[in-house]
Write a protein that holds these residues in place. Structure first.
Motif, PDB file in Angstrom:
ATOM      1  N   SER A  10       0.872  -1.180   0.000  1.00 42.31           N
ATOM      2  CA  SER A  10       0.000   0.000   0.000  1.00 42.31           C
ATOM      3  C   SER A  10       0.901   1.220   0.000  1.00 42.31           C
ATOM      4  O   SER A  10       2.124   1.104   0.154  1.00 42.31           O
ATOM      5  CB  SER A  10      -0.912   0.013   1.232  1.00 42.31           C
ATOM      6  N   VAL A  11       0.306   2.404  -0.144  1.00 40.63           N
ATOM      7  CA  VAL A  11       1.130   3.619  -0.109  1.00 40.63           C
ATOM      8  C   VAL A  11       1.789   3.785   1.251  1.00 40.63           C
ATOM      9  O   VAL A  11       2.908   4.304   1.354  1.00 40.63           O
ATOM     10  CB  VAL A  11       0.300   4.873  -0.467  1.00 40.63           C
ATOM     11  N   TYR A  12       1.128   3.350   2.309  1.00 43.30           N
ATOM     12  CA  TYR A  12       1.705   3.436   3.652  1.00 43.30           C
ATOM     13  C   TYR A  12       2.890   2.497   3.791  1.00 43.30           C
ATOM     14  O   TYR A  12       3.930   2.852   4.378  1.00 43.30           O
ATOM     15  CB  TYR A  12       0.644   3.105   4.703  1.00 43.30           C
ATOM     16  N   HIS A  13       2.754   1.291   3.249  1.00 37.65           N
ATOM     17  CA  HIS A  13       3.852   0.333   3.315  1.00 37.65           C
ATOM     18  C   HIS A  13       5.027   0.775   2.444  1.00 37.65           C
ATOM     19  O   HIS A  13       6.194   0.573   2.817  1.00 37.65           O
ATOM     20  CB  HIS A  13       3.364  -1.051   2.889  1.00 37.65           C
ATOM     21  N   ALA A  14       4.741   1.377   1.292  1.00 38.20           N
ATOM     22  CA  ALA A  14       5.816   1.881   0.435  1.00 38.20           C
ATOM     23  C   ALA A  14       6.609   2.970   1.147  1.00 38.20           C
ATOM     24  O   ALA A  14       7.853   2.959   1.144  1.00 38.20           O
ATOM     25  CB  ALA A  14       5.241   2.414  -0.875  1.00 38.20           C
ATOM     26  N   LYS A 138      -1.973   4.826  15.331  1.00 42.03           N
ATOM     27  CA  LYS A 138      -1.934   4.447  13.920  1.00 42.03           C
ATOM     28  C   LYS A 138      -1.149   3.148  13.753  1.00 42.03           C
ATOM     29  O   LYS A 138      -0.060   2.998  14.316  1.00 42.03           O
ATOM     30  CB  LYS A 138      -1.281   5.574  13.116  1.00 42.03           C
ATOM     31  N   PHE A 139      -1.712   2.202  12.973  1.00 45.10           N
ATOM     32  CA  PHE A 139      -1.062   0.903  12.776  1.00 45.10           C
ATOM     33  C   PHE A 139      -1.052   0.515  11.301  1.00 45.10           C
ATOM     34  O   PHE A 139      -2.084   0.603  10.625  1.00 45.10           O
ATOM     35  CB  PHE A 139      -1.794  -0.187  13.571  1.00 45.10           C
ATOM     36  N   LEU A 140       0.118   0.081  10.822  1.00 43.67           N
ATOM     37  CA  LEU A 140       0.188  -0.534   9.509  1.00 43.67           C
ATOM     38  C   LEU A 140      -0.452  -1.916   9.578  1.00 43.67           C
ATOM     39  O   LEU A 140      -0.232  -2.654  10.544  1.00 43.67           O
ATOM     40  CB  LEU A 140       1.643  -0.687   9.052  1.00 43.67           C
ATOM     41  N   VAL A 141      -1.239  -2.254   8.561  1.00 45.57           N
ATOM     42  CA  VAL A 141      -1.964  -3.528   8.560  1.00 45.57           C
ATOM     43  C   VAL A 141      -1.783  -4.208   7.208  1.00 45.57           C
ATOM     44  O   VAL A 141      -1.841  -3.564   6.159  1.00 45.57           O
ATOM     45  CB  VAL A 141      -3.470  -3.324   8.833  1.00 45.57           C
ATOM     46  N   ASP A 142      -1.561  -5.527   7.263  1.00 45.87           N
ATOM     47  CA  ASP A 142      -1.544  -6.359   6.065  1.00 45.87           C
ATOM     48  C   ASP A 142      -2.281  -7.651   6.400  1.00 45.87           C
ATOM     49  O   ASP A 142      -2.030  -8.262   7.439  1.00 45.87           O
ATOM     50  CB  ASP A 142      -0.104  -6.651   5.636  1.00 45.87           C
ATOM     51  N   PHE A 143      -3.186  -8.061   5.524  1.00 44.31           N
ATOM     52  CA  PHE A 143      -3.953  -9.284   5.773  1.00 44.31           C
ATOM     53  C   PHE A 143      -3.130 -10.543   5.498  1.00 44.31           C
ATOM     54  O   PHE A 143      -3.650 -11.655   5.562  1.00 44.31           O
ATOM     55  CB  PHE A 143      -5.227  -9.288   4.916  1.00 44.31           C
ATOM     56  N   ASP A 144      -1.849 -10.375   5.209  1.00 45.92           N
ATOM     57  CA  ASP A 144      -0.891 -11.469   5.125  1.00 45.92           C
ATOM     58  C   ASP A 144      -1.264 -12.492   4.064  1.00 45.92           C
ATOM     59  O   ASP A 144      -1.511 -13.669   4.355  1.00 45.92           O
ATOM     60  CB  ASP A 144      -0.737 -12.155   6.486  1.00 45.92           C
ATOM     61  N   GLY A 145      -1.286 -12.024   2.817  1.00 43.90           N
ATOM     62  CA  GLY A 145      -1.509 -12.957   1.724  1.00 43.90           C
ATOM     63  C   GLY A 145      -2.924 -12.941   1.190  1.00 43.90           C
ATOM     64  O   GLY A 145      -3.743 -12.080   1.526  1.00 43.90           O
ATOM     65  N   PRO A 146      -3.259 -13.910   0.352  1.00 43.84           N
ATOM     66  CA  PRO A 146      -4.574 -13.932  -0.314  1.00 43.84           C
ATOM     67  C   PRO A 146      -5.725 -13.998   0.683  1.00 43.84           C
ATOM     68  O   PRO A 146      -5.718 -14.814   1.597  1.00 43.84           O
ATOM     69  CB  PRO A 146      -4.514 -15.208  -1.162  1.00 43.84           C
TER      70      PRO A 146
END
Length: 440
Positions: A10-14, A138-146
């Motif tokens: 995401s733009v936040y992760h970039a 504020k927290f970065l979030v990733d659903f960790d894959g498909p």
């Protein structure tokens, strides 16, 4: 390149990835936009206003600290963007359809919609949670894959599907998030699906912070292609991945600013959000953010406004964004004399319409610089009857008038969920961006 692609979900992760790399070099210090700056020649600094835009810069060790800027105290800027086309999750996104739960999403940018169908999709971005001190955390979030899929309609239910269909963004492009187990006819499990519950789970998984769904105040979550980057071609000379537009340019900008040992004047690598939707935002290129930061740099180094304006007018700027490679199945879509292909090196993008900021002066300088550094380079125009897109180049060069050019690597299927590039082109772009910032 693959490391950047797999982290820029995401733009936040970039932006987070860029900042981590700046910190790892040991030569960059974070500055706060609401504090006074005390800069020293020969140091690197960065700012991250609004969470998705990063501007990193270095001041030369010999930069003048008082008086009119020396003619050698050149201002050089390279810039790219952190966003790419896709989908953003709306508020209260759960849409029930029988035993299915879909996500209500909004399209972002000019995605090729049908390329998003029948692919494993993930979700990533940022969430803001109610804090104990009354301030949102504020927290970065990733659903960790498909986690999702947007299913196509089978050909048996749409016999004309191969003749071309128009996809409705509100109807056809909603990701399937959950298929409830049906125990008996018309009797589904009551467990259901809550997007905020999923967010709370992943916040705890990643950050070890317990949050109730009702404590999540807001979120900015993007849907991304969860397929891993893959090399293709006889010699594995090509790379397929989602988000090559514009991670390829971000990488070149990041490597150039972190790899420079010393420089004259001021060199800047800027990474902007919202290019794919027009850049008209506080953290987009069509704001005063870069001009404000450059002026603050000059003031901190002892220049007055007149000297700042003189440095801008004497400056040089490159906008880095991908170019259109000739599609081998449709050569008629491209300019007959200046079209570029995968493997043709760095593309200097030109347009009399000023869709690109390239001027002849900078083109000559870049070709000479490329020749001196053994960089393969081509000058490209689009067909006169196909205008193509635009970049942040013309936007920034109209606000910061200086010699400028738009460059990038050629790719196939720009704005597809899966784009294709040449590995050798990336190496050429990396070398040219580094040489541009390092030149004396």
């Amino acid at each position: 390149m693959i490391d950047f692609l797999t982290n820029a979900l995401s733009v936040y992760h970039a932006s987070d990835y860029i900042i981590k790399k700046l910190n790892e070099t040991g030569g960059f210090t974070e500055l706060k936009t609401d504090e006074a700056w005390k800069l020293e020649p020969g140091h690197g600094y960065y700012v991250c206003p609004f969470g998705t835009t990063v501007i990193a810069f270095r001041t030369g060790s010999a930069v003048a600290s008082v008086g009119m800027p020396d003619k050698q105290d050149k201002l050089r800027i390279i810039a790219s963007h952190t966003d790419h086309p896709g989908f953003r999750v709306k508020e209260n996104p759960e849409v029930k359809q029988g035993s299915y739960v879909k996500l209500n999403v909004e399209s972002y940018g000019g995605a090729i919609l049908n390329t998003w169908l029948d692919r494993p999709l993930g979700a990533a971005g940022c969430a803001w949670v109610r804090g104990k001190d009354g301030r949102a955390a504020k927290f970065l979030v990733d659903f960790d894959g498909p986690a999702f899929v947007i299913p196509n309609v089978a050909i048996h239910m749409n016999r004309k599907i191969n003749e071309g269909i128009e996809l409705n963004k509100q109807i056809d492009m909603l990701p399937l998030a959950y298929a409830q187990e049906v125990h008996a006819q018309n009797d589904s499990n009551e467990k259901g699906y809550s997007f905020r519950e999923e967010l709370a789970y992943h916040i705890h998984r990643i950050h070890n912070v317990s949050a109730k769904p009702e404590d999540i105040l807001s979120y900015d979550i993007s849907i991304y292609n969860a397929e891993k980057p893959v090399y293709v071609g006889r010699d594995r000379e090509l790379l397929m991945a989602g988000g090559i537009d514009n991670v390829s340019s971000e990488k070149a900008c990041l490597d150039a600013i972190t790899g420079i040992e010393d420089n004259q004047g001021i060199v800047i690598s800027a990474f902007f959000d919202h290019e794919e939707v027009g850049s008209r935002s506080k953290n987009g290129a069509d704001s005063t953010i870069l001009a404000n930061i450059i002026e603050r740099i000059c003031i901190s180094l002892g220049y007055d406004r007149n000297e700042y304006l003189a440095m801008v007018m004497n400056g040089e700027f490159l906008s880095l964004d991908v170019a259109h490679a000739n599609n081998p199945n449709h050569p008629e879509k491209y300019d007959p004399t200046s079209g570029v292909s995968l493997g043709s090196g760095v593309t200097i993008k030109c347009s009399s319409r000023q869709n690109y900021c390239t001027d002849a002066d900078m083109t000559a300088q870049l070709l000479e610089l490329a020749g001196n550094n053994r960089v393969k380079c081509s000058v490209n125009y689009l067909r006169s009857d196909i205008p193509g897109g635009s970049t942040i180049g013309s936007i920034l060069s109209s606000q910061l008038p200086m010699r400028s050019a738009d460059i990038g690597i050629p790719i196939l299927a720009m704005h597809s969920a899966m784009e294709t590039m040449s590995v050798s082109d990336q190496r050429n772009l990396d070398r040219l961006a580094a040489a541009f910032l390092a030149q004396h």
